[in-house]
Design a protein around this motif. Structure first.
Motif, PDB file in Angstrom:
ATOM      1  N   ALA A   1       0.840  -1.191   0.000  1.00 20.31           N
ATOM      2  CA  ALA A   1       0.000   0.000   0.000  1.00 20.31           C
ATOM      3  C   ALA A   1       0.880   1.248   0.000  1.00 20.31           C
ATOM      4  O   ALA A   1       1.938   1.286   0.642  1.00 20.31           O
ATOM      5  N   ALA A   2       0.444   2.256  -0.719  1.00 21.15           N
ATOM      6  CA  ALA A   2       1.187   3.516  -0.752  1.00 21.15           C
ATOM      7  C   ALA A   2       1.086   4.218   0.602  1.00 21.15           C
ATOM      8  O   ALA A   2       0.092   4.082   1.320  1.00 21.15           O
ATOM      9  N   THR A   3       2.126   4.957   0.944  1.00 19.71           N
ATOM     10  CA  THR A   3       2.194   5.697   2.204  1.00 19.71           C
ATOM     11  C   THR A   3       2.602   7.133   1.920  1.00 19.71           C
ATOM     12  O   THR A   3       2.947   7.472   0.778  1.00 19.71           O
ATOM     13  N   PRO A   4       2.589   8.000   2.918  1.00 21.45           N
ATOM     14  CA  PRO A   4       3.105   9.359   2.693  1.00 21.45           C
ATOM     15  C   PRO A   4       4.539   9.361   2.168  1.00 21.45           C
ATOM     16  O   PRO A   4       4.924  10.266   1.412  1.00 21.45           O
ATOM     17  N   ALA A   5       5.328   8.345   2.549  1.00 17.01           N
ATOM     18  CA  ALA A   5       6.698   8.263   2.048  1.00 17.01           C
ATOM     19  C   ALA A   5       6.714   8.028   0.538  1.00 17.01           C
ATOM     20  O   ALA A   5       7.627   8.494  -0.165  1.00 17.01           O
ATOM     21  N   THR A   6       5.709   7.316   0.029  1.00 20.26           N
ATOM     22  CA  THR A   6       5.615   7.089  -1.417  1.00 20.26           C
ATOM     23  C   THR A   6       5.457   8.418  -2.145  1.00 20.26           C
ATOM     24  O   THR A   6       6.148   8.701  -3.129  1.00 20.26           O
ATOM     25  N   ALA A   7       4.529   9.229  -1.670  1.00 18.84           N
ATOM     26  CA  ALA A   7       4.293  10.536  -2.288  1.00 18.84           C
ATOM     27  C   ALA A   7       5.514  11.441  -2.160  1.00 18.84           C
ATOM     28  O   ALA A   7       5.855  12.172  -3.104  1.00 18.84           O
ATOM     29  N   ALA A   8       6.182  11.387  -1.016  1.00 21.39           N
ATOM     30  CA  ALA A   8       7.364  12.226  -0.807  1.00 21.39           C
ATOM     31  C   ALA A   8       8.487  11.830  -1.758  1.00 21.39           C
ATOM     32  O   ALA A   8       9.177  12.699  -2.336  1.00 21.39           O
ATOM     33  N   THR A   9       8.684  10.529  -1.943  1.00 25.40           N
ATOM     34  CA  THR A   9       9.722  10.063  -2.871  1.00 25.40           C
ATOM     35  C   THR A   9       9.377  10.448  -4.298  1.00 25.40           C
ATOM     36  O   THR A   9      10.246  10.888  -5.069  1.00 25.40           O
ATOM     37  N   ALA A  10       8.117  10.289  -4.669  1.00 24.13           N
ATOM     38  CA  ALA A  10       7.693  10.664  -6.022  1.00 24.13           C
ATOM     39  C   ALA A  10       7.938  12.144  -6.277  1.00 24.13           C
ATOM     40  O   ALA A  10       8.449  12.535  -7.342  1.00 24.13           O
ATOM     41  N   ALA A  11       7.611  12.981  -5.316  1.00 29.62           N
ATOM     42  CA  ALA A  11       7.827  14.428  -5.475  1.00 29.62           C
ATOM     43  C   ALA A  11       9.309  14.747  -5.602  1.00 29.62           C
ATOM     44  O   ALA A  11       9.713  15.585  -6.430  1.00 29.62           O
ATOM     45  N   ALA A  12      10.136  14.078  -4.806  1.00 26.33           N
ATOM     46  CA  ALA A  12      11.576  14.344  -4.841  1.00 26.33           C
ATOM     47  C   ALA A  12      12.189  13.946  -6.177  1.00 26.33           C
ATOM     48  O   ALA A  12      13.111  14.613  -6.676  1.00 26.33           O
ATOM     49  N   LEU A  13      11.678  12.859  -6.788  1.00 31.56           N
ATOM     50  CA  LEU A  13      12.289  12.356  -8.014  1.00 31.56           C
ATOM     51  C   LEU A  13      11.669  12.923  -9.290  1.00 31.56           C
ATOM     52  O   LEU A  13      12.277  12.850 -10.358  1.00 31.56           O
ATOM     53  N   THR A  14      10.445  13.466  -9.190  1.00 35.25           N
ATOM     54  CA  THR A  14       9.810  14.047 -10.385  1.00 35.25           C
ATOM     55  C   THR A  14       9.761  15.563 -10.363  1.00 35.25           C
ATOM     56  O   THR A  14       9.548  16.199 -11.400  1.00 35.25           O
ATOM     57  N   GLY A  15       9.886  16.153  -9.176  1.00 37.06           N
ATOM     58  CA  GLY A  15       9.741  17.591  -9.057  1.00 37.06           C
ATOM     59  C   GLY A  15       8.304  18.053  -9.077  1.00 37.06           C
ATOM     60  O   GLY A  15       8.023  19.243  -9.204  1.00 37.06           O
ATOM     61  N   HIS A  16       7.357  17.108  -8.936  1.00 34.49           N
ATOM     62  CA  HIS A  16       5.926  17.430  -8.987  1.00 34.49           C
ATOM     63  C   HIS A  16       5.185  16.703  -7.869  1.00 34.49           C
ATOM     64  O   HIS A  16       5.546  15.581  -7.489  1.00 34.49           O
ATOM     65  N   SER A  17       4.139  17.330  -7.380  1.00 35.16           N
ATOM     66  CA  SER A  17       3.257  16.677  -6.416  1.00 35.16           C
ATOM     67  C   SER A  17       2.461  15.587  -7.123  1.00 35.16           C
ATOM     68  O   SER A  17       1.960  15.792  -8.234  1.00 35.16           O
ATOM     69  N   ASP A  18       2.341  14.424  -6.490  1.00 39.84           N
ATOM     70  CA  ASP A  18       1.625  13.302  -7.100  1.00 39.84           C
ATOM     71  C   ASP A  18       0.797  12.612  -6.024  1.00 39.84           C
ATOM     72  O   ASP A  18       1.333  11.951  -5.131  1.00 39.84           O
ATOM     73  N   LEU A  19      -0.524  12.731  -6.129  1.00 36.75           N
ATOM     74  CA  LEU A  19      -1.423  12.125  -5.150  1.00 36.75           C
ATOM     75  C   LEU A  19      -1.824  10.697  -5.518  1.00 36.75           C
ATOM     76  O   LEU A  19      -2.625  10.084  -4.826  1.00 36.75           O
ATOM     77  N   ALA A  20      -1.238  10.166  -6.597  1.00 39.15           N
ATOM     78  CA  ALA A  20      -1.577   8.811  -7.044  1.00 39.15           C
ATOM     79  C   ALA A  20      -0.348   7.924  -7.166  1.00 39.15           C
ATOM     80  O   ALA A  20      -0.403   6.865  -7.790  1.00 39.15           O
ATOM     81  N   ALA A  21       0.750   8.329  -6.565  1.00 41.72           N
ATOM     82  CA  ALA A  21       1.987   7.567  -6.686  1.00 41.72           C
ATOM     83  C   ALA A  21       1.834   6.167  -6.091  1.00 41.72           C
ATOM     84  O   ALA A  21       1.119   5.952  -5.108  1.00 41.72           O
ATOM     85  N   VAL A  22       2.506   5.205  -6.692  1.00 44.42           N
ATOM     86  CA  VAL A  22       2.498   3.804  -6.281  1.00 44.42           C
ATOM     87  C   VAL A  22       3.941   3.364  -6.117  1.00 44.42           C
ATOM     88  O   VAL A  22       4.824   3.831  -6.832  1.00 44.42           O
ATOM     89  N   GLU A  23       4.174   2.433  -5.163  1.00 43.52           N
ATOM     90  CA  GLU A  23       5.526   1.906  -5.040  1.00 43.52           C
ATOM     91  C   GLU A  23       5.527   0.392  -5.167  1.00 43.52           C
ATOM     92  O   GLU A  23       4.520  -0.274  -4.915  1.00 43.52           O
ATOM     93  N   THR A  24       6.676  -0.148  -5.574  1.00 45.58           N
ATOM     94  CA  THR A  24       6.782  -1.572  -5.827  1.00 45.58           C
ATOM     95  C   THR A  24       8.225  -2.013  -5.675  1.00 45.58           C
ATOM     96  O   THR A  24       9.110  -1.218  -5.365  1.00 45.58           O
ATOM     97  N   GLU A  25       8.463  -3.307  -5.913  1.00 45.69           N
ATOM     98  CA  GLU A  25       9.802  -3.876  -5.859  1.00 45.69           C
ATOM     99  C   GLU A  25      10.406  -3.919  -7.266  1.00 45.69           C
ATOM    100  O   GLU A  25       9.694  -3.798  -8.265  1.00 45.69           O
ATOM    101  N   PRO A  26      11.714  -4.154  -7.380  1.00 44.65           N
ATOM    102  CA  PRO A  26      12.320  -4.242  -8.716  1.00 44.65           C
ATOM    103  C   PRO A  26      11.843  -5.452  -9.525  1.00 44.65           C
ATOM    104  O   PRO A  26      11.696  -5.371 -10.739  1.00 44.65           O
ATOM    105  N   PHE A  27      11.603  -6.585  -8.847  1.00 44.20           N
ATOM    106  CA  PHE A  27      11.225  -7.806  -9.562  1.00 44.20           C
ATOM    107  C   PHE A  27       9.836  -7.673 -10.167  1.00 44.20           C
ATOM    108  O   PHE A  27       8.916  -7.135  -9.549  1.00 44.20           O
ATOM    109  N   THR A  28       9.672  -8.196 -11.380  1.00 47.95           N
ATOM    110  CA  THR A  28       8.349  -8.277 -11.987  1.00 47.95           C
ATOM    111  C   THR A  28       8.317  -9.448 -12.945  1.00 47.95           C
ATOM    112  O   THR A  28       9.313  -9.764 -13.595  1.00 47.95           O
ATOM    113  N   GLN A  29       7.170 -10.130 -13.004  1.00 51.91           N
ATOM    114  CA  GLN A  29       7.019 -11.300 -13.875  1.00 51.91           C
ATOM    115  C   GLN A  29       5.601 -11.349 -14.400  1.00 51.91           C
ATOM    116  O   GLN A  29       4.645 -11.057 -13.685  1.00 51.91           O
ATOM    117  N   TRP A  30       5.470 -11.732 -15.659  1.00 46.92           N
ATOM    118  CA  TRP A  30       4.161 -11.887 -16.277  1.00 46.92           C
ATOM    119  C   TRP A  30       4.244 -13.012 -17.289  1.00 46.92           C
ATOM    120  O   TRP A  30       4.975 -12.912 -18.277  1.00 46.92           O
TER     121      TRP A  30
END
Length: 486
Positions: free
Chosen positions: A229-258
């Motif tokens: 689940a996203a947390t305030p830290a998710t939004a803070a990291t998104a803002a720091a890395l994009t330079g924009h406020s983002d109220l829909a940011a999501v976080e995940t792990e590096p691994f992905t499989q489909w």
């Protein structure tokens, strides 16, 4: 800080879309626009659009409230995907074209699915969202299915929506779309196809069912990406890395499989160029993932809750508890058939992922909807291990942890989570029980697909009863230590 949107100027360390999103039309309608869909299907689609283009952007449908839409619509569908591993990175995703939600979402979804441009309808609605029985038929007692059977022309559930949309396309002389389940259901495409055909026959007639059976596609899939689940830290990291406020940011792990069954009736994005694996038979892969990753997750979620461990990483930080995770993975691997993959290496990779200190994956989040998850994650491999004479104690421990968790919540005056569709009958069954044997019998009466007769009686039943008694009388921490002892 300016909010993220289609007009946002790319800046910061984030990766921005490598294409012009608005130059591409939509081709996918996705039902269930939660965090996982945004970290998985939309991320793959975004990468495919950057590589090969095409009219494959996504219309997202939020069937459970407007919170997701409220965060995404002001941002023109843009959001940040934060990936936490040894390093932290971010991508701005541009594949989401629109979000439908609110009081008239059913009618809006039907219109989108009936649009000639729609070629795929994909789903991430959790196991309980389908209205499918454990054996794969249509669950006519599921609230959404029951309502849609009564009003098939104004559906609100996923099976009713799919059937109505296909009926409308046939009436308009349009080709059908591919229906792509991305949820943790074994044989998800096959089960969804069976349920849709049964619903279509009941409400729209056998001619529609024959048309769907002949012309539509329901490929099965296996999906894997831990998405807390996203947390305030998710939004803070998104803002720091994009330079924009983002109220829909999501976080995940590096691994992905489909892993996807290669059966599409109306084309697909270039997912094969972005890491997705297309195969003839998904079943061995889904069995591996459901029994190993998901099964271990369920075991550690319930035992972790009882041991006071809020996150998966907390479980893995305790050597004894981590040893039980490895024990469960080994027992589950012994039941996986039909793969030439190194399952020992897969198990080690899972432990490494679970241990990731940057991912705060809550045990409470994993514990939700247990009655929908445990039959395929724990019961199926337990029955197979019992028949084959391989290790069964890890499965007995997992079931005992779940049973003790159910009883403890009631004893503390905490109701079984209402998110579980069997919460009410479980609470009624649990409240009167004072012995482990009585608790097992009572819960088996509500969930025979989790505790069938072979798991209640004989050596397995005795083992289950003894473990449950130990957990309830000695505490989970003491039992974990003893179970992990050499």
């Amino acid at each position: 800080m300016i909010r993220l949107s289609s007009g946002a100027v790319p800046q910061g360390a984030a990766e921005w879309p490598g294409y012009t999103p608005e130059a591409h039309g939509t081709g996918i309608v996705h039902l269930g626009l939660g965090n996982f869909a945004r970290a998985h299907l939309l991320a793959y689609t975004d990468a495919a659009l950057a590589l090969q283009g095409g009219n494959w952007r996504v219309t997202g449908v939020s069937l459970r409230g407007t919170a997701v839409a409220d965060s995404l619509i002001p941002q023109d569908g843009r959001y940040t995907l934060v990936t936490r591993g040894e390093t932290v990175s971010a991508r701005v995703i541009g594949a989401l074209a629109d979000v439908l939600a609110g009081a008239n979402v059913g009618a809006a979804a039907l219109a989108a699915m009936g649009n000639p441009a729609c070629r795929i309808v994909s789903l991430t609605v959790t196991e309980k969202g389908y209205g499918i029985t454990s054996t794969g038929g249509l669950d006519r007692n599921h609230p959404a299915v029951k309502a849609d059977l009564a009003r098939p022309d104004a559906p609100s559930g996923v099976i009713g929506l799919i059937a109505a949309a296909l009926a409308a396309r046939r009436a308009a002389n349009l080709a059908p779309f591919t229906v792509l389940s991305c949820d943790n259901l074994s044989h998800n495409g096959q089960k969804l196809r069976t349920a849709v055909l049964e619903f279509a026959t009941a409400c729209h007639g056998p001619d529609l069912a024959d048309w769907i059976a002949t012309r539509a596609s329901f490929p099965s899939t296996m999906v894997d990406r831990i998405t807390p689940a996203a947390t305030p830290a998710t939004a803070a990291t998104a803002a720091a890395l994009t330079g924009h406020s983002d109220l829909a940011a999501v976080e995940t792990e590096p691994f992905t499989q489909w892993v996807i069954e290669d059966d599409f009736c109306a084309g697909r994005p270039a997912w094969h160029q972005t890491g997705a694996l297309f195969v003839r038979d998904v079943a061995p892969y889904e069995q591996m993932k459901l029994r190993m990753l998901n099964g271990a997750h369920s075991m550690l979620a319930y035992s972790g809750q009882l041991a006071g461990r809020a996150y998966v990483r907390d479980v893995m930080a305790d050597p004894a508890h981590a040893a039980l995770v490895r024990r469960h993975l080994a027992a589950a691997a012994a039941t996986v058939q039909g793969l030439t993959l190194d399952l020992d290496a897969y198990a080690q990779a899972l432990c490494d992922r679970f241990r990731n200190p940057a991912i705060a994956h809550a045990t409470a989040q994993i514990a939700m909807d247990g009655t929908q998850k445990l039959p395929q994650r724990i019961t199926a491999p337990a029955l197979q291990a019992l028949a084959a004479g391989t290790a069964t104690r890890p499965f007995a421990f997992a079931l005992a942890a779940w049973l003790a968790w159910l009883a403890r919540r009631d004893a503390l005056g905490q109701p079984i989570p209402v998110d579980d569709p069997k919460a009410a009958p479980l609470a009624a069954a649990v409240v009167q029980q004072t012995t482990p044997a009585g608790l097992i019998r009572a819960v088996a009466g509500v969930c025979p697909d989790i505790l069938p007769e072979p798991l209640q009686t004989g050596p397995f039943g005795a083992e289950l009863c003894a473990l449950l008694d130990n957990i309830q009388t000695q505490g989970m921490t003491a039992v974990i230590a003893r179970e992990a002892a050499p």
